[in-house]
Design a protein around this motif. Structure first.
Motif, PDB file in Angstrom:
ATOM      1  N   GLY A 273     -94.660 -41.580  -3.261  1.00  0.00           N
ATOM      2  CA  GLY A 273     -96.118 -41.509  -3.190  1.00  0.00           C
ATOM      3  C   GLY A 273     -96.789 -42.533  -4.085  1.00  0.00           C
ATOM      4  O   GLY A 273     -97.760 -43.189  -3.668  1.00  0.00           O
ATOM      5  N   ASN A 274     -96.295 -42.712  -5.302  1.00  0.00           N
ATOM      6  CA  ASN A 274     -96.868 -43.711  -6.210  1.00  0.00           C
ATOM      7  C   ASN A 274     -96.701 -45.121  -5.667  1.00  0.00           C
ATOM      8  O   ASN A 274     -97.608 -45.961  -5.787  1.00  0.00           O
ATOM      9  N   ARG A 275     -95.554 -45.381  -5.077  1.00  0.00           N
ATOM     10  CA  ARG A 275     -95.307 -46.717  -4.514  1.00  0.00           C
ATOM     11  C   ARG A 275     -96.242 -46.981  -3.340  1.00  0.00           C
ATOM     12  O   ARG A 275     -96.771 -48.097  -3.186  1.00  0.00           O
ATOM     13  N   VAL A 276     -96.485 -45.979  -2.515  1.00  0.00           N
ATOM     14  CA  VAL A 276     -97.400 -46.146  -1.381  1.00  0.00           C
ATOM     15  C   VAL A 276     -98.811 -46.453  -1.870  1.00  0.00           C
ATOM     16  O   VAL A 276     -99.481 -47.373  -1.371  1.00  0.00           O
ATOM     17  N   MET A 277     -99.290 -45.687  -2.858  1.00  0.00           N
ATOM     18  CA  MET A 277    -100.672 -45.853  -3.320  1.00  0.00           C
ATOM     19  C   MET A 277    -100.875 -47.162  -4.082  1.00  0.00           C
ATOM     20  O   MET A 277    -101.997 -47.681  -4.131  1.00  0.00           O
ATOM     21  N   THR A 278     -99.846 -47.707  -4.690  1.00  0.00           N
ATOM     22  CA  THR A 278     -99.996 -48.952  -5.435  1.00  0.00           C
ATOM     23  C   THR A 278     -99.729 -50.192  -4.595  1.00  0.00           C
ATOM     24  O   THR A 278    -100.342 -51.236  -4.841  1.00  0.00           O
ATOM     25  N   ARG A 279     -98.858 -50.080  -3.599  1.00  0.00           N
ATOM     26  CA  ARG A 279     -98.476 -51.256  -2.816  1.00  0.00           C
ATOM     27  C   ARG A 279     -99.076 -51.285  -1.411  1.00  0.00           C
ATOM     28  O   ARG A 279     -99.384 -52.365  -0.886  1.00  0.00           O
ATOM     29  N   LEU A 280     -99.228 -50.137  -0.787  1.00  0.00           N
ATOM     30  CA  LEU A 280     -99.649 -50.108   0.615  1.00  0.00           C
ATOM     31  C   LEU A 280    -101.102 -49.678   0.815  1.00  0.00           C
ATOM     32  O   LEU A 280    -101.613 -49.767   1.930  1.00  0.00           O
ATOM     33  N   LEU A 281    -101.759 -49.193  -0.237  1.00  0.00           N
ATOM     34  CA  LEU A 281    -103.120 -48.683  -0.068  1.00  0.00           C
ATOM     35  C   LEU A 281    -104.091 -49.741   0.472  1.00  0.00           C
ATOM     36  O   LEU A 281    -104.889 -49.429   1.366  1.00  0.00           O
ATOM     37  N   PRO A 282    -104.086 -51.002  -0.018  1.00  0.00           N
ATOM     38  CA  PRO A 282    -104.999 -52.002   0.570  1.00  0.00           C
ATOM     39  C   PRO A 282    -104.796 -52.194   2.067  1.00  0.00           C
ATOM     40  O   PRO A 282    -105.769 -52.316   2.826  1.00  0.00           O
ATOM     41  N   PHE A 283    -103.536 -52.218   2.491  1.00  0.00           N
ATOM     42  CA  PHE A 283    -103.252 -52.363   3.922  1.00  0.00           C
ATOM     43  C   PHE A 283    -103.764 -51.159   4.706  1.00  0.00           C
ATOM     44  O   PHE A 283    -104.344 -51.302   5.789  1.00  0.00           O
ATOM     45  N   LEU A 284    -103.570 -49.949   4.174  1.00  0.00           N
ATOM     46  CA  LEU A 284    -104.032 -48.742   4.856  1.00  0.00           C
ATOM     47  C   LEU A 284    -105.550 -48.719   4.962  1.00  0.00           C
ATOM     48  O   LEU A 284    -106.096 -48.320   6.000  1.00  0.00           O
ATOM     49  N   VAL A 285    -106.240 -49.152   3.919  1.00  0.00           N
ATOM     50  CA  VAL A 285    -107.711 -49.180   3.943  1.00  0.00           C
ATOM     51  C   VAL A 285    -108.215 -50.171   4.991  1.00  0.00           C
ATOM     52  O   VAL A 285    -109.145 -49.884   5.747  1.00  0.00           O
ATOM     53  N   GLN A 286    -107.596 -51.340   5.061  1.00  0.00           N
ATOM     54  CA  GLN A 286    -108.010 -52.339   6.044  1.00  0.00           C
ATOM     55  C   GLN A 286    -107.755 -51.846   7.470  1.00  0.00           C
ATOM     56  O   GLN A 286    -108.590 -52.038   8.357  1.00  0.00           O
ATOM     57  N   CYS A 287    -106.614 -51.229   7.682  1.00  0.00           N
ATOM     58  CA  CYS A 287    -106.308 -50.691   9.015  1.00  0.00           C
ATOM     59  C   CYS A 287    -107.274 -49.573   9.389  1.00  0.00           C
ATOM     60  O   CYS A 287    -107.698 -49.466  10.539  1.00  0.00           O
ATOM     61  N   ALA A 288    -107.612 -48.716   8.428  1.00  0.00           N
ATOM     62  CA  ALA A 288    -108.557 -47.636   8.696  1.00  0.00           C
ATOM     63  C   ALA A 288    -109.925 -48.190   9.059  1.00  0.00           C
ATOM     64  O   ALA A 288    -110.615 -47.661   9.944  1.00  0.00           O
ATOM     65  N   SER A 289    -110.338 -49.264   8.386  1.00  0.00           N
ATOM     66  CA  SER A 289    -111.616 -49.905   8.712  1.00  0.00           C
ATOM     67  C   SER A 289    -111.586 -50.495  10.118  1.00  0.00           C
ATOM     68  O   SER A 289    -112.555 -50.364  10.881  1.00  0.00           O
ATOM     69  N   ALA A 290    -110.483 -51.145  10.473  1.00  0.00           N
ATOM     70  CA  ALA A 290    -110.358 -51.708  11.818  1.00  0.00           C
ATOM     71  C   ALA A 290    -110.338 -50.607  12.876  1.00  0.00           C
ATOM     72  O   ALA A 290    -110.918 -50.754  13.956  1.00  0.00           O
ATOM     73  N   ASN A 291    -109.686 -49.498  12.571  1.00  0.00           N
ATOM     74  CA  ASN A 291    -109.638 -48.388  13.521  1.00  0.00           C
ATOM     75  C   ASN A 291    -111.018 -47.752  13.702  1.00  0.00           C
ATOM     76  O   ASN A 291    -111.387 -47.349  14.815  1.00  0.00           O
ATOM     77  N   LYS A 292    -111.798 -47.659  12.624  1.00  0.00           N
ATOM     78  CA  LYS A 292    -113.159 -47.130  12.722  1.00  0.00           C
ATOM     79  C   LYS A 292    -114.016 -48.028  13.601  1.00  0.00           C
ATOM     80  O   LYS A 292    -114.801 -47.545  14.433  1.00  0.00           O
ATOM     81  N   ARG A 293    -113.883 -49.331  13.427  1.00  0.00           N
ATOM     82  CA  ARG A 293    -114.627 -50.284  14.252  1.00  0.00           C
ATOM     83  C   ARG A 293    -114.247 -50.134  15.731  1.00  0.00           C
ATOM     84  O   ARG A 293    -115.107 -50.151  16.614  1.00  0.00           O
ATOM     85  N   LYS A 294    -112.956 -49.949  15.983  1.00  0.00           N
ATOM     86  CA  LYS A 294    -112.499 -49.777  17.364  1.00  0.00           C
ATOM     87  C   LYS A 294    -113.078 -48.510  17.970  1.00  0.00           C
ATOM     88  O   LYS A 294    -113.492 -48.493  19.143  1.00  0.00           O
ATOM     89  N   ARG A 295    -113.107 -47.422  17.194  1.00  0.00           N
ATOM     90  CA  ARG A 295    -113.697 -46.173  17.686  1.00  0.00           C
ATOM     91  C   ARG A 295    -115.165 -46.354  18.045  1.00  0.00           C
ATOM     92  O   ARG A 295    -115.648 -45.857  19.074  1.00  0.00           O
ATOM     93  N   LEU A 296    -115.901 -47.080  17.182  1.00  0.00           N
ATOM     94  CA  LEU A 296    -117.329 -47.307  17.426  1.00  0.00           C
ATOM     95  C   LEU A 296    -117.546 -48.128  18.694  1.00  0.00           C
ATOM     96  O   LEU A 296    -118.472 -47.862  19.465  1.00  0.00           O
TER      97      LEU A 296
ATOM     98  N   PRO B 257    -102.983 -36.661  -7.083  1.00  0.00           N
ATOM     99  CA  PRO B 257    -101.991 -37.317  -6.223  1.00  0.00           C
ATOM    100  C   PRO B 257    -101.703 -36.589  -4.915  1.00  0.00           C
ATOM    101  O   PRO B 257    -100.683 -36.872  -4.289  1.00  0.00           O
ATOM    102  N   SER B 258    -102.553 -35.671  -4.487  1.00  0.00           N
ATOM    103  CA  SER B 258    -102.221 -34.892  -3.289  1.00  0.00           C
ATOM    104  C   SER B 258    -102.164 -35.756  -2.031  1.00  0.00           C
ATOM    105  O   SER B 258    -101.365 -35.486  -1.138  1.00  0.00           O
ATOM    106  N   LEU B 259    -103.002 -36.790  -1.936  1.00  0.00           N
ATOM    107  CA  LEU B 259    -102.909 -37.699  -0.790  1.00  0.00           C
ATOM    108  C   LEU B 259    -101.585 -38.448  -0.812  1.00  0.00           C
ATOM    109  O   LEU B 259    -100.920 -38.591   0.221  1.00  0.00           O
ATOM    110  N   ALA B 260    -101.187 -38.923  -1.987  1.00  0.00           N
ATOM    111  CA  ALA B 260     -99.897 -39.611  -2.114  1.00  0.00           C
ATOM    112  C   ALA B 260     -98.750 -38.684  -1.752  1.00  0.00           C
ATOM    113  O   ALA B 260     -97.791 -39.089  -1.081  1.00  0.00           O
ATOM    114  N   TYR B 261     -98.826 -37.422  -2.185  1.00  0.00           N
ATOM    115  CA  TYR B 261     -97.782 -36.462  -1.845  1.00  0.00           C
ATOM    116  C   TYR B 261     -97.744 -36.198  -0.340  1.00  0.00           C
ATOM    117  O   TYR B 261     -96.664 -36.044   0.250  1.00  0.00           O
ATOM    118  N   ALA B 262     -98.911 -36.119   0.285  1.00  0.00           N
ATOM    119  CA  ALA B 262     -98.957 -35.863   1.730  1.00  0.00           C
ATOM    120  C   ALA B 262     -98.329 -37.009   2.509  1.00  0.00           C
ATOM    121  O   ALA B 262     -97.558 -36.792   3.459  1.00  0.00           O
TER     122      ALA B 262
END
Length: 264
Positions: A202-225, A156-161
Motif C-alpha cells: 500500500g505504501n509503495r502504491v501511494m508513493t509511486r503510482l498515485l500520480p498515475f492513478l490521479v491522471q487516469c481518474a481525471s481522464a476517465n472523468k472527462r470521458k464520462r462527461l 492508510p485505508s485507501l492504500a490498504y484497500a
C-alpha cells in the motif's frame, strides 16, 4: 516492564473507553481501541474502515481495463513508467523496506504466491492486472467516498484497500500437513492477509503510482462527461452544454462541443 506492572496496565487499560469516535466499548488488551475497531485498524488501516469487496467496484473495473487498454494501444509513456513500477511492486523482495524477520517472510510469501513461484496452479500476476485493479479501487474511492472513513488522505485505508485488491488477484491458498497422525496428507487452507504485505504494498502504491492513478481518474472523468454530453444533447442541448461548461474548463468544454457539432 515487570510482569506485575504489565498486568496492572492491562487491567487499567481495559477499563478505559475505546478511542474510536462514537464507540463506548472498553479497550481491548493493551490497545487504544475495542476488539472490533482494533481489528479494523489492523486489517483495513483505520478503526472505521471496512473491507471493500470486488463486487462493489465492478463498474470501475471495466472502466479501468478499457482505459489501460487504450493507453497501451497508444503506447503512452506514462503507462510504460507505471507498468515498470507495477512490475517491481509485485516482484519478490522489492516492495519497500519492512522490518526483518517474520514481517519480511510474510511479505515475500505473498509476493511469491502472486508470482506462482511455489508450484501454484495459476499464471503469475502481470503488471497490467496490477494497474487495472489499483485504478478500479481508486475510481471507486472517488465515486463512493462514503465507503471510506472521513479525512481519508490522513489514514492508510485507501492504500490498504488497493493493496488488498492486488493481493487478492490470486487465490489465498496454502498447504500444511494434517495433524492426524494416522493420515498425514497435504490439506489446502485459506488465511488472512498479513499486515506486513498490506502496509508495504500500500505504501509503495501511494508513493509511486498515485500520480498515475490521479491522471487516469481525471481522464476517465472527462470521458464520462463527454459520453453524458453526447447522450443528453439529443434531449436537451442547452442543459447538456451548461452542465459540461460547469464541470470542465471553458476551453475544454468549447472543444468538446465543437467536435460534437461537427460529427453531427
Amino acid at each position: 516492564m515487570p510482569s506485575d506492572t504489565l498486568h496492572s496496565f492491562k487491567a487499567r487499560n481495559k477499563l478505559k473507553q475505546c478511542s474510536a469516535s462514537n464507540c463506548y466499548k472498553n479497550r481491548h488488551d493493551m490497545t487504544r481501541f475495542c476488539l472490533f475497531h482494533h481489528e479494523a485498524r489492523t486489517n483495513y488501516g483505520h478503526p472505521h474502515a471496512r473491507h471493500i469487496e470486488k463486487r462493489e467496484y465492478l463498474t470501475q473495473l471495466e472502466e479501468s481495463a478499457l482505459l489501460i487498454k487504450t493507453l497501451s494501444r497508444e503506447e503512452h509513456p506514462a503507462l510504460a513508467e507505471a507498468l515498470a513500477e507495477a512490475r517491481d511492486l509485485v516482484a519478490p523482495g522489492s516492495s519497500g523496506a519492512v522490518d526483518p524477520g517474520k514481517r519480511q517472510m510474510r511479505l515475500n510469501r505473498e509476493l511469491r504466491r502472486l508470482a506462482a513461484l511455489d508450484g501454484q496452479d495459476w499464471q503469475p500476476v502481470i503488471p497490467h492486472e496490477v494497474l487495472t485493479v489499483a485504478l478500479a479501487v481508486f475510481l471507486f474511492y472517488q465515486d463512493q467516498p462514503s465507503a471510506f472513513p472521513r479525512n481519508e488522505m490522513a489514514s492508510p485505508s485507501l492504500a490498504y484497500a488497493i493493496s488488498r485488491a492486488i493481493l487478492n488477484l490470486r487465490p489465498l491458498r496454502g498447504r500444511y500437513m494434517a495433524s492426524d497422525k494416522h493420515d498425514l496428507t497435504s490439506v489446502k487452507h485459506t488465511y488472512d492477509l498479513p499486515v506486513a504485505a498490506l502496509s508495504a504494498i500500500g505504501n509503495r502504491v501511494m508513493t509511486r503510482l498515485l500520480p498515475f492513478l490521479v491522471q487516469c481518474a481525471s481522464a476517465n472523468k472527462r470521458k464520462r462527461l463527454i459520453l453524458t454530453y453526447r447522450k443528453n444533447r439529443l434531449v436537451s442541448p442547452i442543459t447538456a452544454e451548461a452542465l459540461l461548461r460547469e464541470a470542465l474548463p471553458e476551453t475544454d468544454a468549447n472543444d468538446i462541443i465543437q467536435k460534437a457539432s461537427v460529427t453531427t
